[in-house]
Enzyme design. Sequence first.
Site, mmCIF file in Angstrom:
data_model
loop_
_atom_site.group_PDB
_atom_site.id
_atom_site.type_symbol
_atom_site.label_atom_id
_atom_site.label_comp_id
_atom_site.label_asym_id
_atom_site.label_seq_id
_atom_site.Cartn_x
_atom_site.Cartn_y
_atom_site.Cartn_z
ATOM 1 N N SER A 1 -5.276 35.518 -30.584
ATOM 2 C CA SER A 1 -4.680 36.850 -30.481
ATOM 3 C C SER A 1 -5.548 37.936 -31.107
ATOM 4 C CB SER A 1 -3.298 36.862 -31.135
ATOM 5 O OG SER A 1 -2.441 35.941 -30.511
ATOM 6 N N HIS B 1 -3.642 41.302 -35.168
ATOM 7 C CA HIS B 1 -3.697 42.053 -33.913
ATOM 8 C C HIS B 1 -4.233 43.462 -34.160
ATOM 9 C CE1 HIS B 1 -0.171 39.440 -32.187
ATOM 10 N NE2 HIS B 1 -1.217 38.736 -32.550
#
Length: 244
Positions: free
Chosen positions: A145, A209
């Site tokens: 991610s 993220h």
Amino acid sequence: MIHAWKTRAGRLLGGRSAPVTYALIAACCLVFVISPVSGLNPGYGRGNELLGAQQAYFERWGVVPVELFSGVPSAALGPFTALFVHGSWVHLLGNMLFLFVFGAMVEERMGHLSYALFYTGCGYLALLSYAAAHAGSHQTLVGASGAISAVLGAFLYLFPKARVTSIYPFLFFLPLRFPAWLVLPFWVALQWLAAGQDGQGSGVAYLAHLVGFSLGFLYAWVWCLRRARVKSTAAPAIEGDSQP
């Protein structure tokens, strides 16, 4: 909230050269299928035996913050190997969808080698940053991610006007098309809000993220500046050089 995004260019990926993106997707899928997490290998057993194998697998190939900063040399590889490890089918497929849609265009613009270094470097730093912010945690961190968030950040800088089709569950899954400069900052805002609740049991590394996205955007910005400088400092062609 689950987003299924695609661009018009993304639907034409068959005509694009993106071997690094496709290799990353293949590697992540292969690693997952042969791992105990997929549940496809009966050799790992069932029930508690399978759960034990999965936990050992995450601890060996993922990032354990408390170990990463304890001076264990092998732990330094964790943020790299964790990029190819995923915690579930949903985790894997969601990440690979984003990488498939956005990665090819970024790779084509950057070039294969530059893109490969960008992906792994930003992914490593994103996971490292999350681990540093939770240095005392024993919770294992896995997944691509952070690296894929970096791809989104680079995409926003390189293709801000690209039309992105988003499907929002709270709008009855109606497909709506917006430019990347509107959709991706909205995604970042969601990550920022969720990061404020980090540690309340979601199990998602929202901070990774945000770090990955920021690194990707900055990397693309610096990369474009360097290319512009190289072009501006190139010696002008002597009259007649461009003649056939």
